[in-house]
Motif scaffolding. Structure first.
Motif, PDB file in Angstrom:
ATOM      1  N   GLN A   1       1.279  -1.056   0.354  1.00 46.23           N
ATOM      2  CA  GLN A   1       0.275  -0.218  -0.246  1.00 46.23           C
ATOM      3  C   GLN A   1       1.065   0.663  -0.086  1.00 46.23           C
ATOM      4  O   GLN A   1       0.737   2.620  -0.365  1.00 46.23           O
ATOM      5  CB  GLN A   1      -1.225  -0.063   1.154  1.00 46.23           C
ATOM      6  N   GLN A   2       2.117   1.476   1.213  1.00 44.42           N
ATOM      7  CA  GLN A   2       2.901   2.268   0.984  1.00 44.42           C
ATOM      8  C   GLN A   2       3.738   2.616  -0.727  1.00 44.42           C
ATOM      9  O   GLN A   2       3.735   3.776  -1.117  1.00 44.42           O
ATOM     10  CB  GLN A   2       3.637   2.181   1.867  1.00 44.42           C
ATOM     11  N   ILE A   3       4.049   1.543  -0.961  1.00 45.65           N
ATOM     12  CA  ILE A   3       5.033   1.808  -2.529  1.00 45.65           C
ATOM     13  C   ILE A   3       3.620   1.930  -3.217  1.00 45.65           C
ATOM     14  O   ILE A   3       4.685   2.828  -4.169  1.00 45.65           O
ATOM     15  CB  ILE A   3       5.293  -0.049  -2.856  1.00 45.65           C
ATOM     16  N   ASP A   4       2.553   1.599  -3.394  1.00 43.92           N
ATOM     17  CA  ASP A   4       1.916   2.447  -4.305  1.00 43.92           C
ATOM     18  C   ASP A   4       1.499   3.343  -4.443  1.00 43.92           C
ATOM     19  O   ASP A   4       1.417   4.008  -5.145  1.00 43.92           O
ATOM     20  CB  ASP A   4       0.424   1.056  -4.646  1.00 43.92           C
ATOM     21  N   GLN A   5       1.074   4.126  -2.981  1.00 44.69           N
ATOM     22  CA  GLN A   5       1.766   5.686  -2.995  1.00 44.69           C
ATOM     23  C   GLN A   5       2.928   6.242  -3.748  1.00 44.69           C
ATOM     24  O   GLN A   5       3.247   6.998  -4.097  1.00 44.69           O
ATOM     25  CB  GLN A   5       1.174   5.983  -1.326  1.00 44.69           C
ATOM     26  N   TRP A   6       3.868   6.500  -3.068  1.00 46.06           N
ATOM     27  CA  TRP A   6       5.167   6.581  -3.415  1.00 46.06           C
ATOM     28  C   TRP A   6       5.401   7.144  -4.946  1.00 46.06           C
ATOM     29  O   TRP A   6       6.085   7.217  -5.084  1.00 46.06           O
ATOM     30  CB  TRP A   6       6.160   5.775  -2.551  1.00 46.06           C
ATOM     31  N   PHE A   7       5.448   5.210  -5.673  1.00 48.18           N
ATOM     32  CA  PHE A   7       5.573   5.146  -6.615  1.00 48.18           C
ATOM     33  C   PHE A   7       5.095   5.112  -7.863  1.00 48.18           C
ATOM     34  O   PHE A   7       5.202   5.000  -9.036  1.00 48.18           O
ATOM     35  CB  PHE A   7       6.547   4.294  -6.978  1.00 48.18           C
ATOM     36  N   ALA A   8       3.650   5.920  -7.384  1.00 47.59           N
ATOM     37  CA  ALA A   8       2.847   5.817  -8.384  1.00 47.59           C
ATOM     38  C   ALA A   8       2.632   7.763  -9.581  1.00 47.59           C
ATOM     39  O   ALA A   8       2.711   7.557 -10.625  1.00 47.59           O
ATOM     40  CB  ALA A   8       1.670   6.338  -7.748  1.00 47.59           C
ATOM     41  N   HIS A   9       4.133   8.375  -8.557  1.00 47.11           N
ATOM     42  CA  HIS A   9       3.554   9.316  -9.698  1.00 47.11           C
ATOM     43  C   HIS A   9       5.008   8.934 -10.823  1.00 47.11           C
ATOM     44  O   HIS A   9       5.119   7.944 -11.198  1.00 47.11           O
ATOM     45  CB  HIS A   9       4.946  10.249  -9.316  1.00 47.11           C
ATOM     46  N   ASP A  10       4.976   9.735 -11.325  1.00 43.32           N
ATOM     47  CA  ASP A  10       5.507   9.612 -13.146  1.00 43.32           C
ATOM     48  C   ASP A  10       6.609  10.799 -13.356  1.00 43.32           C
ATOM     49  O   ASP A  10       6.958  10.788 -14.446  1.00 43.32           O
ATOM     50  CB  ASP A  10       4.875  10.324 -14.474  1.00 43.32           C
ATOM     51  N   THR A  11       7.359  11.149 -12.602  1.00 42.62           N
ATOM     52  CA  THR A  11       8.604  11.631 -11.856  1.00 42.62           C
ATOM     53  C   THR A  11       9.696  10.540 -10.361  1.00 42.62           C
ATOM     54  O   THR A  11       8.514  10.876  -9.934  1.00 42.62           O
ATOM     55  CB  THR A  11       8.675  13.166 -11.432  1.00 42.62           C
ATOM     56  N   VAL A  12      10.786  11.610 -10.744  1.00 42.09           N
ATOM     57  CA  VAL A  12      11.538  11.144  -9.743  1.00 42.09           C
ATOM     58  C   VAL A  12      11.342  11.699  -9.023  1.00 42.09           C
ATOM     59  O   VAL A  12      11.162  11.629  -7.624  1.00 42.09           O
ATOM     60  CB  VAL A  12      12.687  11.267 -10.615  1.00 42.09           C
ATOM     61  N   GLU A  13      11.349  13.514  -9.080  1.00 40.73           N
ATOM     62  CA  GLU A  13      11.444  14.939  -7.612  1.00 40.73           C
ATOM     63  C   GLU A  13      10.180  14.245  -6.854  1.00 40.73           C
ATOM     64  O   GLU A  13      10.028  13.999  -5.801  1.00 40.73           O
ATOM     65  CB  GLU A  13      11.331  15.636  -8.768  1.00 40.73           C
ATOM     66  N   ALA A  14       9.601  13.719  -7.376  1.00 40.50           N
ATOM     67  CA  ALA A  14       7.822  13.662  -7.015  1.00 40.50           C
ATOM     68  C   ALA A  14       7.858  12.406  -6.289  1.00 40.50           C
ATOM     69  O   ALA A  14       6.613  12.283  -4.890  1.00 40.50           O
ATOM     70  CB  ALA A  14       6.397  13.438  -7.667  1.00 40.50           C
ATOM     71  N   ILE A  15       8.344  11.639  -6.216  1.00 39.64           N
ATOM     72  CA  ILE A  15       8.667  10.230  -5.460  1.00 39.64           C
ATOM     73  C   ILE A  15       9.303  10.356  -4.185  1.00 39.64           C
ATOM     74  O   ILE A  15       9.011  10.127  -3.486  1.00 39.64           O
ATOM     75  CB  ILE A  15       9.477   8.769  -6.653  1.00 39.64           C
ATOM     76  N   PHE A  16      10.443  10.953  -4.475  1.00 40.76           N
ATOM     77  CA  PHE A  16      12.033  11.416  -3.298  1.00 40.76           C
ATOM     78  C   PHE A  16      10.664  12.289  -2.630  1.00 40.76           C
ATOM     79  O   PHE A  16      10.926  12.505  -1.413  1.00 40.76           O
ATOM     80  CB  PHE A  16      12.540  12.597  -4.154  1.00 40.76           C
ATOM     81  N   ALA A  17       9.533  13.729  -3.115  1.00 41.72           N
ATOM     82  CA  ALA A  17       8.793  14.688  -1.772  1.00 41.72           C
ATOM     83  C   ALA A  17       7.978  13.376  -1.062  1.00 41.72           C
ATOM     84  O   ALA A  17       8.202  13.553  -0.367  1.00 41.72           O
ATOM     85  CB  ALA A  17       8.217  15.657  -3.111  1.00 41.72           C
ATOM     86  N   ASP A  18       7.458  12.773  -2.271  1.00 40.97           N
ATOM     87  CA  ASP A  18       6.429  11.871  -1.327  1.00 40.97           C
ATOM     88  C   ASP A  18       7.171  10.737   0.495  1.00 40.97           C
ATOM     89  O   ASP A  18       6.938  10.626   1.863  1.00 40.97           O
ATOM     90  CB  ASP A  18       5.935  10.634  -2.465  1.00 40.97           C
TER      91      ASP A  18
END
Length: 357
Positions: free
Chosen positions: A234-251
């Motif tokens: 569930q956490q992985i699906d939230q963090w890595f749903a973004h299409d930019t690395v910057e957004a993944i880092f921010a989450d």
């Protein structure tokens, strides 16, 4: 006088109705060389044409694993010298990966111990993929300035949710249970049962087909407990749903949990350029119609990797000097511009990559 007999790096033989291919560089964790890839392809040609061979069995020598990936030291030396080993090796390897996926006979891969990078390429596209309680599968290429290749973007993008994105960008290891969940494998069999299962496979009748092999595997298959990554799905699906690395880092930065911070630490150690290239390849793969489409994109990107600074630097830090302190260029994800990423997606090499129909 005793004369030492040196075995070949690839052992190909018949055992009953099984065509057995054993990767045989145990001291190098069976790392795949160009010559081994060519030998495997030749074995497939021979076994496909032989009506007495009912199935293919792929295994690794020694007790540590099937295959630790490609022979990156050879690629490192060629890249430093301005050679073309990368172009030749990846071209022939990717063609073989596509061939394995379409192989007309049951292709059984025993994925015990370490299975990394190129090892996934020779096992993960097979029709019957066995993992064990000792399995450790990883696609850690972003840690050496590369990206998940050998059709890895196809496999990762077809995992449920974003767990494939997680494994592709972090390079973390999946155990047998996570491999089943991620759809990298089909059957979980305790390593202790392998001798009996292997005997059953090699004594199968010459007219055995996929259903027969599935029936044999079913006698030994168990259902494992959920793996570590699956428990965090569930956490992985939230963090890595973004299409930019910057957004993944921010989450990840906003989430103060131990798992989030460990994941962020793993990502920060990777090549920033590789992270962005890998994520784009994974998103392209998600919409791809076939494995072959993914291999074409991977080959284009690999040609740029081979002339990049990060690839040589990543291998130097990991296996040459072993200081584990690569100095990436650019050093941060913010410095990796769209123009830099675009170089990995130029149309090139398509006429060289003759994938099977």
């Amino acid at each position: 006088m005793n004369i030492a007999v040196t075995e070949p790096d690839l052992i190909v033989r018949r055992e009953g109705a099984a065509g057995v291919v054993r990767l045989n560089r145990p001291k190098a964790l069976n790392a795949l060389t160009l010559e081994m890839a060519r030998g495997l392809d030749a074995a497939l040609t021979e076994f496909e044409a032989d009506p007495a061979i009912a199935l293919i069995l792929i295994e690794g020598a020694g007790e540590r694993g099937l295959c630790a990936g490609g022979d990156i030291v050879g690629l490192y030396n060629s890249a430093r010298e301005g050679g073309d080993l990368g172009k030749v090796f990846w071209r022939e390897e990717y063609v073989m990966n596509a061939r394995i996926a379409k192989f007309p006979k049951p292709y059984v891969a025993y994925m015990d111990g370490f299975v990394m990078g190129g090892g996934v390429g020779i096992a993960g596209h097979g029709s019957h993929r066995i993992v064990t309680d000792k399995t450790k599968i990883a696609m850690p290429e972003v840690g050496i300035g590369f990206f998940p290749d050998v059709g890895g973007t196809w496999l990762l993008s077809r995992a449920p949710g974003e767990i494939g994105t997680y494994f592709g960008l972090t390079g973390e290891t999946m155990n047998g249970a996570d491999a089943i969940h991620t759809r990298f494998a089909d059957a979980f069999v305790p390593a202790s049962a392998w001798p009996e299962l292997r005997a059953a496979l090699t004594t199968a009748s010459a007219d055995a087909h996929a259903d027969n092999v599935r029936g044999i595997l079913a006698r030994f298959t168990m259902t494992p407990e959920a793996g570590p990554a699956q428990r965090h799905a569930q956490q992985i699906d939230q963090w890595f749903a973004h299409d930019t690395v910057e957004a993944i880092f921010a989450d990840l930065e906003r989430d103060r949990s131990d798992f989030a911070q460990a994941t962020l630490k793993a990502l920060r150690a990777k090549s920033p350029t590789s992270l962005k290239v890998a994520l784009k390849l994974l998103r392209i793969a998600r919409d791809a119609a076939s494995l072959e489409d993914c291999l074409v994109h991977e080959y284009r990107a690999a040609l740029q990797v081979f002339v990049s600074y990060d690839f040589v630097e990543g291998i130097r830090a990991a296996v040459i000097d072993k200081d584990r302190a690569p100095k990436w260029r650019p050093a941060t994800i913010e410095e990796v511009t769209p123009d830099i990423v675009a170089r990995y997606f130029d149309d090139r090499g398509d006429d060289e990559l003759k994938l099977p129909d």
